[in-house]
Design an enzyme around this catalytic site. Structure first.
Site, mmCIF file in Angstrom:
data_model
loop_
_atom_site.group_PDB
_atom_site.id
_atom_site.type_symbol
_atom_site.label_atom_id
_atom_site.label_comp_id
_atom_site.label_asym_id
_atom_site.label_seq_id
_atom_site.Cartn_x
_atom_site.Cartn_y
_atom_site.Cartn_z
ATOM 1 N N ALA B 59 37.287 50.040 -6.697
ATOM 2 C CA ALA B 59 37.480 51.001 -5.700
ATOM 3 C C ALA B 59 38.696 51.255 -5.360
ATOM 4 O O ALA B 59 39.401 52.262 -5.277
ATOM 5 C CB ALA B 59 36.652 50.719 -4.491
ATOM 6 N N GLN B 207 30.661 43.614 -15.894
ATOM 7 C CA GLN B 207 32.085 43.641 -15.653
ATOM 8 C C GLN B 207 32.332 41.998 -15.026
ATOM 9 O O GLN B 207 33.457 41.498 -15.369
ATOM 10 C CB GLN B 207 32.358 44.259 -14.136
ATOM 11 C CG GLN B 207 32.132 45.970 -14.186
ATOM 12 C CD GLN B 207 30.811 46.488 -13.978
ATOM 13 O OE1 GLN B 207 29.836 45.922 -14.169
ATOM 14 N NE2 GLN B 207 30.834 47.607 -13.478
ATOM 15 N N ASP B 248 33.216 48.680 -2.113
ATOM 16 C CA ASP B 248 33.423 50.126 -2.583
ATOM 17 C C ASP B 248 33.653 51.141 -1.379
ATOM 18 O O ASP B 248 34.317 51.861 -1.258
ATOM 19 C CB ASP B 248 32.536 50.504 -3.587
ATOM 20 C CG ASP B 248 32.617 49.892 -4.859
ATOM 21 O OD1 ASP B 248 31.907 48.870 -4.915
ATOM 22 O OD2 ASP B 248 33.200 50.270 -5.646
ATOM 23 N N ASN B 257 28.522 48.204 -2.207
ATOM 24 C CA ASN B 257 29.336 47.283 -3.435
ATOM 25 C C ASN B 257 28.348 47.545 -4.370
ATOM 26 O O ASN B 257 27.274 47.872 -4.432
ATOM 27 C CB ASN B 257 29.650 45.885 -2.872
ATOM 28 C CG ASN B 257 30.691 45.311 -3.773
ATOM 29 O OD1 ASN B 257 31.454 45.876 -4.325
ATOM 30 N ND2 ASN B 257 30.329 44.104 -4.182
ATOM 31 N N LYS B 258 28.989 46.825 -5.539
ATOM 32 C CA LYS B 258 28.347 46.925 -6.778
ATOM 33 C C LYS B 258 26.836 46.622 -6.765
ATOM 34 O O LYS B 258 26.281 45.874 -6.045
ATOM 35 C CB LYS B 258 28.980 45.971 -8.003
ATOM 36 C CG LYS B 258 28.187 45.980 -9.025
ATOM 37 C CD LYS B 258 28.005 47.162 -9.886
ATOM 38 C CE LYS B 258 29.323 47.890 -10.061
ATOM 39 N NZ LYS B 258 29.193 49.356 -10.403
#
Lengths: 350, 350
Positions: B59, B207, B248, B257-258
């Site tokens: 982000a 990631q 994010d 978030n993710k």
């Protein structure tokens, strides 16, 4: 698509392991869903190797395969004396038991055959050979029968409109036939119930994406695949009616199953979603508790690689426990061939 | 190994995005950890495309990249009138905002530049071009400064012997420099604290395995990689002192978030493990709540394939939400440039 359909047709109509002309024939599950490759095993070393490399996987199937492994030792034995044959059988028993430490069906099946031999002191060499093969075939037959019972009992928990979350593969491929957790789904589906499934892909070996997706597609059950880290998300959205997983060992105070099961159980508990483990009696080890269970640590490369390709940088250290332990606190009930038993009822089986 | 070391050295010494000779230069993160490939972007379309395809991700980095995208529109503009330039900037602003819907830094950065232009009504074409570039560079500089502050505040929570679990990548690569969650780890490590990290691989885009493992290796911090479904296991074994993730978007009642963050937060809560989200103020969106947030659904092929290889059978339908929502109930505190704020203190920022 033609090859896919052919694989589906065969999976539906055959047992995952069969005794054919004195050999044990099974599917190499590492090749699915892309290729349907049969392997023909003629000695217990081949069976042990197939279990270790997960060509054969799923606790009930491993149990039956180990029994077939002993049957191969028996039928191929050139032993002249009963004593010699029994030594050979015990050597094979140890070889097979040393393949994987966590699932209990393996030990149960091997011990059952050895016990059968010991309980028949008056049998001669040929009679022992015969009774080992017959008992192995009985174990395989009983597995399918128990799974159908599991389906019958478990399907009563399922209603039209339900979405079942399952993890790893506890289907026909994890057993001799019909399946445990997916056997329950199959029974409900065959009864005409309008259901759907959400399947986790199940890293690192992707049994959910590769095998469960295949079986569900083959049955025609509507399903969606998710990555393992989406479980909280789908539960928070109210998308899950219940969780049904298989089990590799059920001890007095816990369910031992594929890594990730415990996380799912905690999430189910937090979202008031019922959590069931479906397993035949051969998975029960009720004289033991969680602390007695050895959790297999597999090669870290299964985590640092995806298939044959390295995902993490060189030198990365990974953990790779193949199973985890879900305390009975998080388990609504065990669906087994004897019925749907809550943890208290289960303990009364002791 | 030589190439790996070279990548590490460069990552440590450079910003993830830089303004060089009138172009924006960044790393193609889809190629890491195997190859260090720089991309040179000269217009906002290239920036938008790199964000969409996740060559640029994280982000805070996306925010800075979008600012650089507008700066490119400004510097490359052949507009004769101020009005014409402002139309072009607004078109680029929309193009950039349409790339990804969930992270808020993108909108914050673009709106900040457009507001800056609108607040300078007397500027001529060249002055506007100049102020857009200067403001974009300021956003990038501030990001690094805020991240260092986050590290400073967050590192106070960390003691010798702690093991921090992190998810996805919230390191230097997710920001202009230094990192958020990994910035906290880095600050503690630079202070000489004896710590270690457990990193989730973070399916579907990996990631954690690809980027977080790389950054930790580069810093020399001891770490272990796990699959996403091992989080419950490592917590149940008492291996985790605290969770630190990035964010994010932080709304009044939740951390966005993710995907997978919510599952980790619930598991942390169940195991009484503190759960922190580390993020700069540019991630805050405190006038909104969870229900206002659009969760991006990405291509299901990211789930049914691993890399370029299909894992699931043909025709498999998958869910692919890129983010999830963690209610503040599960959040111990937010580590930001202003300090370590618990959810109540955070609301007082409004």
């Amino acid at each position: 698509m033609h090859r896919d359909l052919e694989i589906e047709r065969r999976l539906r109509n055959t047992r995952t392991i069969e005794w054919k002309n004195g050999a044990a024939v099974t599917i190499d599950q590492t090749k699915l869903p892309h290729r349907l490759v049969y392997i023909r095993m003629t000695n217990s070393h081949q069976v042990a190797s197939a279990i270790k490399t997960m060509k054969i996987r799923g606790a009930p199937l491993i149990g039956a395969a180990a029994a077939f492994g002993l049957a191969l030792t028996a039928t191929r034995s050139k032993a002249k004396s009963k004593k010699e044959l029994i030594v050979q059988l015990n050597e094979s028993a140890q070889l097979l038991k040393d393949t994987r430490p966590t699932g209990v069906n393996l030990f149960w099946a091997v011990d059952r055959l050895i016990k059968k031999v010991n309980e028949t002191p008056n049998a001669d060499v040929n009679e022992i050979k015969n009774l080992v093969v017959q008992e192995a075939l009985r174990i395989a037959d009983e597995d399918v029968q128990m799974n159908r019972k599991i389906g019958e009992h478990g399907s009563k928990l399922i209603s039209d409109g339900d979405t079942i979350l399952t993890h790893c593969n506890a289907g026909a491929l994890a057993t001799v036939g019909y399946g445990t957790a997916l056997g329950v789904v199959r029974a409900a589906w065959e009864q005409g119930k309008k259901i759907s499934v959400i399947a986790t892909e199940t890293r690192p070996k992707l049994q959910g994406a590769r095998l469960t997706a295949y079986e569900l597609k083959s049955m025609g059950v509507p399903f969606k695949l998710i990555t393992d880290n989406m479980v909280g998300y789908v539960m928070s959205k109210g998308m899950i009616s219940m969780v049904i997983v298989g089990a590799d060992r059920i001890v007095r105070d816990a369910v031992v199953n594929k890594i990730g099961t415990y996380s799912i159980a905690v999430l189910a508990h937090e979202h008031s979603v019922p959590f069931y483990a479906a397993a035949p009696s051969s998975t029960f080890d009720l004289i033991h508790t969680a602390r007695d269970v050895a959790i297999e640590e597999r090669n870290p490369e299964e985590v640092t690689k995806i298939g044959s390709k390295r995902s993490a940088p060189q030198g990365t250290i990974a953990l790779n426990p193949a199973f985890d332990i879900t305390p009975m606190k998080y388990v609504t009930a065990i669906i087994c061939d004897k019925g749907v038993l809550n943890p208290k009822e289960l303990q009364q089986l002791l």
